[in-house]
Structure formats: structure tokens, C-alpha cells
Design an enzyme around this catalytic site. Structure first.
Site, PDB file in Angstrom:
ATOM      1  N   ARG A 126       0.854  -1.201   0.000  1.00  0.00           N
ATOM      2  CA  ARG A 126       0.000   0.000   0.000  1.00  0.00           C
ATOM      3  C   ARG A 126       0.882   1.240   0.000  1.00  0.00           C
ATOM      4  NH1 ARG A 126      -2.408  -0.138   6.259  1.00  0.00           N
ATOM      5  NH2 ARG A 126      -0.389  -0.435   7.244  1.00  0.00           N
ATOM      6  N   CYS A 130       3.105   8.751  -5.305  1.00  0.00           N
ATOM      7  CA  CYS A 130       3.898   9.955  -5.074  1.00  0.00           C
ATOM      8  C   CYS A 130       2.927  11.125  -4.909  1.00  0.00           C
ATOM      9  CB  CYS A 130       4.817  10.186  -6.271  1.00  0.00           C
ATOM     10  SG  CYS A 130       5.686  11.758  -6.210  1.00  0.00           S
ATOM     11  N   ASN A 164      -5.243   7.155   4.463  1.00  0.00           N
ATOM     12  CA  ASN A 164      -4.920   6.444   5.694  1.00  0.00           C
ATOM     13  C   ASN A 164      -3.456   6.678   6.051  1.00  0.00           C
ATOM     14  OD1 ASN A 164      -5.949   4.249   7.678  1.00  0.00           O
ATOM     15  ND2 ASN A 164      -3.903   3.570   7.099  1.00  0.00           N
ATOM     16  N   GLU A 165      -3.228   7.210   7.232  1.00  0.00           N
ATOM     17  CA  GLU A 165      -1.870   7.411   7.757  1.00  0.00           C
ATOM     18  C   GLU A 165      -0.908   7.950   6.699  1.00  0.00           C
ATOM     19  OE1 GLU A 165      -0.408   3.959   9.849  1.00  0.00           O
ATOM     20  OE2 GLU A 165      -1.508   4.509  11.643  1.00  0.00           O
ATOM     21  N   GLU A 337      -7.438   4.447  15.677  1.00  0.00           N
ATOM     22  CA  GLU A 337      -7.067   3.028  15.780  1.00  0.00           C
ATOM     23  C   GLU A 337      -6.458   2.810  17.158  1.00  0.00           C
ATOM     24  OE1 GLU A 337      -4.584   1.740  12.532  1.00  0.00           O
ATOM     25  OE2 GLU A 337      -5.819   2.754  11.037  1.00  0.00           O
ATOM     26  N   TRP A 345       3.683  -5.972  13.694  1.00  0.00           N
ATOM     27  CA  TRP A 345       4.756  -5.253  13.007  1.00  0.00           C
ATOM     28  C   TRP A 345       5.927  -4.842  13.874  1.00  0.00           C
ATOM     29  CZ3 TRP A 345       4.649  -0.733  15.620  1.00  0.00           C
ATOM     30  CH2 TRP A 345       3.419  -0.262  16.085  1.00  0.00           C
ATOM     31  N   GLU A 385      -1.562  -8.837   7.525  1.00  0.00           N
ATOM     32  CA  GLU A 385      -1.780  -8.589   8.958  1.00  0.00           C
ATOM     33  C   GLU A 385      -2.471  -9.754   9.662  1.00  0.00           C
ATOM     34  OE1 GLU A 385      -3.563  -4.671   9.037  1.00  0.00           O
ATOM     35  OE2 GLU A 385      -1.609  -3.742   8.655  1.00  0.00           O
ATOM     36  N   GLN A 386      -2.225 -10.985   9.182  1.00  0.00           N
ATOM     37  CA  GLN A 386      -2.944 -12.110   9.785  1.00  0.00           C
ATOM     38  C   GLN A 386      -2.557 -12.367  11.231  1.00  0.00           C
ATOM     39  OE1 GLN A 386      -1.143 -15.954   7.958  1.00  0.00           O
ATOM     40  NE2 GLN A 386      -1.646 -14.633   6.263  1.00  0.00           N
ATOM     41  N   MET A 387      -1.394 -11.840  11.675  1.00  0.00           N
ATOM     42  CA  MET A 387      -1.015 -12.011  13.082  1.00  0.00           C
ATOM     43  C   MET A 387      -1.442 -10.818  13.950  1.00  0.00           C
ATOM     44  SD  MET A 387       0.221 -14.963  13.343  1.00  0.00           S
ATOM     45  CE  MET A 387       0.972 -14.948  14.970  1.00  0.00           C
ATOM     46  N   HIS A 388      -2.219  -9.919  13.384  1.00  0.00           N
ATOM     47  CA  HIS A 388      -2.656  -8.728  14.135  1.00  0.00           C
ATOM     48  C   HIS A 388      -3.998  -9.012  14.806  1.00  0.00           C
ATOM     49  CE1 HIS A 388      -3.763  -4.621  15.054  1.00  0.00           C
ATOM     50  NE2 HIS A 388      -2.634  -4.165  14.558  1.00  0.00           N
TER      51      HIS A 388
HETATM   52  C1  GAL Z   1      -1.868   1.174  11.092  1.00  0.00           C
HETATM   53  C2  GAL Z   1      -2.682   1.217   9.813  1.00  0.00           C
HETATM   54  C3  GAL Z   1      -3.695   0.096   9.744  1.00  0.00           C
HETATM   55  C4  GAL Z   1      -3.054  -1.203  10.146  1.00  0.00           C
HETATM   56  C5  GAL Z   1      -2.483  -1.050  11.541  1.00  0.00           C
HETATM   57  C6  GAL Z   1      -1.876  -2.318  12.074  1.00  0.00           C
HETATM   58  O1  GAL Z   1      -0.648   1.806  10.902  1.00  0.00           O
HETATM   59  O2  GAL Z   1      -3.357   2.453   9.698  1.00  0.00           O
HETATM   60  O3  GAL Z   1      -4.200   0.011   8.442  1.00  0.00           O
HETATM   61  O4  GAL Z   1      -2.072  -1.539   9.236  1.00  0.00           O
HETATM   62  O5  GAL Z   1      -1.483  -0.080  11.501  1.00  0.00           O
HETATM   63  O6  GAL Z   1      -1.377  -2.118  13.370  1.00  0.00           O
END
Ligand code: GAL
Length: 666
Positions: A126, A130, A164-165, A337, A345, A385-388
Site C-alpha cells: 500500500r 507519489c 490512511n496514515e 485506531e 509489526w 496482517e494475519q497475526m494482528h
Molecule cells: C496502522 C494502519 C492500519 C493497520 C495497523 C496495524 O498503521 O493504519 O491500516 O495496518 O497499523 O497495526
């Protein structure tokens, strides 16, 4: 064509709990496109049962909204919006511009950003765009308009999140041809002529002079460091590109979706663009709170990483709450969030202690958040992000955080309005200060952002309420102001500090540069000499082992040698002065950190007449007009100190680990 609307309760009319007259909500980030259609009603019902009333959707859904150029598939999103709305959830709709689909990148391969080495940042995750690419800007505007036309008037849509971010995965700076061309135009507008730019940057040095703006390259790929003025201009330009990109979306949303709250989610310990500028275009500034991930990934000692592994260092979340509240228009901010369990991560990804998710939620509320939204609803069994963790496990059953969200929602309801924040101390921070210290640290790890964090922590350990404010802020409502490290001092700050009657602490490197990164003619602290009768004649950074030791503190990392009539207040055993004082004003000549910083802020707080509390390790306090909130971040049970009197209406005076006590003010 507008989507069909059911006649159901308007989520806008839901009665929320309130914070100083304003609404206060709990919510969650949801990806209906990840789950079977049959599941959506169950999810929506479970959200409501958990006490949630807001749901963020859509921010990564471009490939499902527009699977092929110009062919839109709205049906699924219409249904998702209806299902969530029918359940009484207010929808925060994301514009999907952080994830341009493959067909778009293939059509416009030069829309991707380039890294410092000039390599393309390709498709497959993602944020592969630019900010300066005009074609992508148009596409972002087009998809934003399409989504806003579809849902802008929908009664279930209460808010918009742009993109997003911004900057996540190091994406603000791009070294692409599009960025170079836009940078040249930006410079031409700012400096007028190449001669003026040469003079401002000091390009006579090393024969770096330019004859026209077309000769100027981006500051990467030079043999050794580029001119710091060149970098600073590029940092400002890159920030302005983010602001302009965002504004293009905001303009559309304001036109097509009037009355809705426009927001964006900022990140932790991140200064890639000027958040004061971004927030000026938003109604509410959001941020994404991952206390355990941040503890692991940022510069905390191993001892702290271990002691707070399952709680987060106690000032991480609060620092950002107060930083972003200070950036936001009318101090309206939220947590878009909130970490609900292990993330995927960080270097290590432990689970929070039971109770921490509720604690983080209520701490945000205590600092004035109008929304806390968990990321994410249900853990995804596929992709990156399957481990999130989510509030639900991958099998759709509750994860531990779901019950904690419910208990936080109950507490929020019980509290009602918490009242305005009390204001004790302000820490002044500007984004260009961090850019300056990143460009020219002059000593390992010296950073204005981290100086601000350390000052915040030192003040907060004394039980004070601390606002983090821009140099343009009204300082008259504080009794103590700390300027940790502010190389470029705007005139407005000098004026408000001249009028300020409370205690002032100015830290090293403040006033040490002009707007183009030049040392002021009359030496640092430059314009602050109007307040502080002093000159910094020499500065040095100190490797470990070169400390000057004082009485329980030491001068470490940085030392300004000063010529002054001010009185030496803290003097090391070898006669070197750490802190100078004149009346209520102090100049801290050493890097603001450790026991020295603790001493200086404690003295300044005393001079300011502030009531401080010695908080035990890991305990933190936040006071609003109606309540004192006490949070136990330590892994041990802790007693609330006697200095904080009263009986809690939530929690007890002996706080278990991850415990919260909320005490009404008498
Ligand atoms: C944030 C992001 C989310 C997700 C999350 C995971 O930085 O906005 O989309 O990736 O982290 O912790």
C-alpha cells in the site's frame, strides 16, 4: 445514483456520552469486504452489544469499489452501509486513496514514489504513490468524488477519514521526477530568484550556486550530505505536498457531504509532515495508538521495554493525545485506531496485560478524545496482517479485548461529561524543529521530538497536566512553559513569551537557526535574547563517558557554552553550568534528559506555584474539571498517593496492575 435508504434511526441522532459538552464515542475499524455477506448483521449486532457506536470502513477498498477503470460496483458497499446504519452505528467512511489498484498503477507507472536511491516503490502492499504526481492527484480526487457523491448525504455517514496514515511506511518523501519538478516550482514561488535562493542557503559554499530553478535537483544522491538548507526546504515542500493532497479531498467532502466531521489518522512518534498544517484543514485530528508496538520499536531502554512490555511505557499514549490535541482545531481529536491485542509489526509482539485495552481507552477519554476506535474488528486469516489481533478472533469468536471494550463503554457512560482539562504546563513543539535536528543532529540521536517527549514525561511524573502546543499558541493560560529544543523561533512566540508571566524553561539549540538554517548573526538563542540576556558562544555534543557530573544528575549528550549575566543555578562538580536562571526564566544548556531535566522542571514547577505529586513508578494522573483519573502502568499493584484525595467511583485506591481509578473532584 444515491443508494437506497432505509427508514431507521439516524445514527447522528444517537445519544452519545459527552465530554465537556461534546460527544464521546467508542468504535471499531471494519472491513466488510473481508467477510461473507451473511456475517455482516451478526458483526453489526455484536458491535452494538460491545458498546460501540462508530464504525470505520472503506479506506482500503478501491479495488472492490472500482474493479476496472470507470466500472463501479457499489452494491456491496451500499449494503454494508445499510446494515451498519440499521444497527445504529455511525459510519466513518474512508477515502480509499492509500491503496490505488493495480490497473491504475499499470496505466500510470510513474505515479509511484521513488525512494532515496531512486528505486520505484512498487505495487503489492500500500501507499505506493507519489504525492506530487499530478495524474495520481486527479485520480485521488476522482475516486473521492465518486465515493462522496454516493454516500455524502447518507444519514448513516457521520464522518470521513481522508486516505490512511499519510507517511506510513516512510512515504512522505518521494525522489521521483514528478517530485523534482514540483519542488522546483515550489522553490521558485518561495524564493523568487535563484540568486535569492543561493544567498539564503549559502550556496557559495562548495560552489553550489544555481543559475535557475531548473538546475536544482532533489537533495538525495549527493556524494556527501547536501546543504542542510536544501534538505530543510525539501522537508517543507514534502510536507506541503501532503497538505495539498489532503486539501483536495477535503474540498470535495465539504462540498458533497456537508455537516460531517472530516478527519485523518496520524501516527505515533512521527514528524514527516507538519501536523499543525494538516489539522488546520480537518475538523478532528485522529491518531493511531499502538502503545506496545511503539515501546518495542522506538528508543526506550531495554529495561523499560521489559518493565512495560505488556502495558506500554506510561507516557507514550498520553504524549500523543496531548500532542494531537494541541495540533487540532478547537482541540478536537480522537483515537482512530487503538491496539486491541498483539500487533504484527514490532520486533516482538506481546499481548497486553488483562485490563490494558480498557485502560488505554479510558486514558484517551480522560485526555479529551471524542472517539476511541479499535483496530480492528476481526483478525484477518489472510494477507499481511494475519497475526494482528482484533476484537474478534479469526473464527469470529470474541478475543479478550471485546469484553474490555464493553467495560470501557460502561465506564464512559457512567462518567458522563468529564469537564474541561485543567491546564498546568505547556511544552512548545514545532515540526520544523524535528526536521532541523534530523537534518543536522550534530550528535547521535539528538531529536527535538524526543526532547519534547522527555520534557513531557518529566512534567507528567510530577502529576501535572501538560499540553503540547505550537509556537503560535496562547500561553497565558499556563503557569509553566517549557521550550525543549526549538531552533527556529517565530516572532509570535517571542512576543507571547515576553508577555508570559509564569515560569519558563528554554532548552538547548533554541533560537539557533533562522528560517533557512543559518546561525543568527548575534548567535543563539537569536530572537530569544530579548528574554534571556545570554549568548551561546560554542556548542558541543558529548559521547557517553564525557558527562559532567553534578549532585545526582549529569550533563550528557549536549552542552551549550554560554556568555551571560544570568545566575548559574545547577553547576557540575567541575564547574560546568547546566542551567542558568534569571527570575522565573531558565536556560537549560544541556540536553533535556534524565535526572537533570527532572531537577529543572521540578524547580520551575515550584517557582510557578504548581501543586506537584511524586507519583510512584508507573502511576500517572490526569485531571479534568470533574475528575482525577489515575492509571497504573506498572506490573505491580500500587497505592494512590495521599496527595490525591477522595474515593474513586470507578476502581479502588489500591490499584492492581493495569488498574484505573476515577475520583470525582470535590
Ligand atoms: C496502522 C494502519 C492500519 C493497520 C495497523 C496495524 O498503521 O493504519 O491500516 O495496518 O497499523 O497495526
Amino acid at each position: 445514483m444515491a443508494p437506497a435508504r432505509q427508514q431507521v434511526t439516524n445514527a447522528l441522532a444517537e445519544t452519545p456520552v459527552s465530554r465537556d459538552g461534546a460527544a464521546m464515542y467508542l468504535g471499531v475499524c471494519y472491513y466488510p469486504e473481508h467477510w461473507p455477506r451473511e456475517r455482516w448483521e451478526t458483526d453489526a449486532r455484536m458491535m452494538r452489544e460491545a458498546g460501540l457506536s462508530r464504525v470505520r470502513i472503506g479506506e482500503f477498498a478501491w479495488s472492490r469499489i472500482e474493479p476496472e477503470p470507470g466500472r463501479f460496483e457499489w452494491q456491496w458497499l451500499d449494503e454494508a452501509v445499510e446494515v451498519l446504519h440499521a444497527a445504529g452505528l455511525g459510519i466513518i467512511m474512508g477515502t480509499p486513496t492509500a491503496t490505488p489498484p493495480k490497473w491504475l498503477v499499470d496505466r500510470m507507472p510513474d505515479m509511484v514514489a521513488r525512494d532515496r536511491n531512486g528505486n520505484p516503490r512498487g505495487f503489492g502492499s500500500r501507499r505506493h504513490y507519489c504525492f506530487s504526481h499530478a495524474g495520481y492527484r486527479q485520480e485521488a480526487v476522482r475516486i473521492t468524488r465518486a465515493v462522496a457523491e454516493r454516500y455524502g448525504q447518507h444519514p448513516g455517514v457521520v464522518s470521513w477519514q481522508t486516505d490512511n496514515e499519510y507517511g506510513c511506511h516512510d512515504t512522505v518523501q518521494s525522489f521521483s521526477p514528478a517530485a523534482r519538478d514540483a519542488f522546483r516550482r515550489w522553490l521558485a514561488e518561495r524564493y523568487g530568484s535563484a540568486q535569492a535562493l543561493n544567498a539564503a542557503w549559502g550556496n557559495v559554499f562548495w560552489s553550489m550556486e544555481y543559475r535557475s530553478f531548473d538546475e536544482i535537483e532533489l537533495p538525495n544522491l549527493t556524494v556527501t550530505e547536501a546543504n542542510p538548507a536544501h534538505w530543510l526546504a525539501f522537508r517543507r515542500f514534502s510536507s506541503d505536498q501532503v497538505i495539498a493532497f489532503n486539501r483536495a479531498q477535503v474540498d470535495i467532502l465539504r462540498e458533497l457531504s456537508p455537516g460531517r466531521v472530516i478527519t485523518h489518522n496520524a501516527m505515533g512518534f512521527y514528524a514527516g509532515y507538519d501536523h499543525h498544517d494538516l489539522a488546520a484543514d480537518l475538523d478532528v485530528l485522529g491518531w493511531d495508538s499502538y502503545p506496545l508496538g511503539f515501546l518495542e520499536m522506538f528508543r526506550f531502554s531495554d529495561a523499560e521495554k521489559l518493565a512495560f512490555a505488556r502495558q506500554g511505557q506510561p507516557d507514550i499514549a498520553a504524549f500523543h493525545h496531548d500532542l494531537y490535541r494541541g495540533c487540532a482545531r478547537d482541540e478536537r481529536w480522537s483515537v482512530l485506531e487503538q491496539q486491541p491485542g498483539p500487533v504484527n509489526w514490532a520486533r516482538h509482539n506481546p499481548a497486553p496485560l488483562p485490563g490494558m485495552v480498557a485502560l488505554w481507552t479510558l486514558e484517551a477519554i480522560a485526555h479529551g478524545a471524542e472517539l476511541v476506535s479499535y483496530f480492528r474488528w476481526r483478525q484477518a486469516p489472510f494477507a499481511q496482517e494475519q497475526m494482528h489481533a482484533g476484537l474478534l478472533r479469526p473464527d469470529g469468536e470474541p478475543a479478550p479485548a471485546l469484553a474490555e471494550a464493553r467495560s470501557a463503554a460502561d465506564a464512559v457512560e457512567q462518567l458522563g461529561e468529564i469537564g474541561a482539562p485543567l491546564r498546568d504546563a505547556a511544552v512548545v513543539f514545532a515540526y520544523d524543529a524535528e526536521w532541523m535536528t534530523q537534518i543536522q543532529p550534530q550528535g547521535e540521536g539528538l531529536s527535538a521530538l524526543w526532547a519534547a517527549f522527555d520534557c513531557y514525561r518529566a512534567l507528567r511524573k510530577l502529576g501535572l497536566n501538560v499540553d503540547i502546543v505550537p509556537p503560535s499558541a496562547d500561553l497565558s493560560r499556563y503557569r509553566l512553559v517549557v521550550v525543549p529544543c526549538l531552533p527556529i523561533v517565530p516572532d509570535a512566540l517571542v512576543r507571547s513569551l515576553e508577555a508570559f508571566e509564569g515560569a519558563l524553561v528554554v532548552g538547548p539549540r533554541s533560537g539557533s537557526r533562522d528560517i533557512d538554517f543559518r546561525i543568527p548573526d548575534k548567535l543563539p538563542p537569536g530572537p530569544l535574547q530579548l528574554l534571556l540576556p545570554m549568548k551561546v558562544t560554542r556548542s558541543e555534543s558529548l559521547r557517553p563517558g564525557l558527562e559532567h557530573v553534578g549532585d545526582g544528575w549529569s550533563i550528557a549528550r549536549w552542552l551549550d557554552h554560554v556568555e551571560t549575566v544570568m545566575e548559574p543555578e545547577l553547576v557540575a562538580q567541575d564547574g560546568v553550568v547546566a542551567c542558568w536562571k534569571a527570575g522565573l526564566r531558565r536556560y537549560l544548556a544541556a540536553w533535556p534528559q534524565g535526572a537533570l531535566l527532572d531537577q529543572v522542571v521540578a524547580r520551575a514547577a515550584r517557582d510557578a506555584g504548581l501543586r506537584t505529586v511524586e507519583l510512584p513508578e508507573g502511576l500517572r494522573l490526569r485531571r479534568s474539571a470533574r475528575y482525577s483519573f489515575v492509571f497504573n502502568y506498572s506490573a505491580e499493584a500500587q497505592d494512590i498517593p495521599d496527595a490525591i484525595s477522595g474515593q474513586p467511583i470507578i476502581g479502588t485506591r489500591k490499584l492492581p496492575q493495569a488498574g484505573i481509578a476515577i475520583i470525582p473532584n470535590r
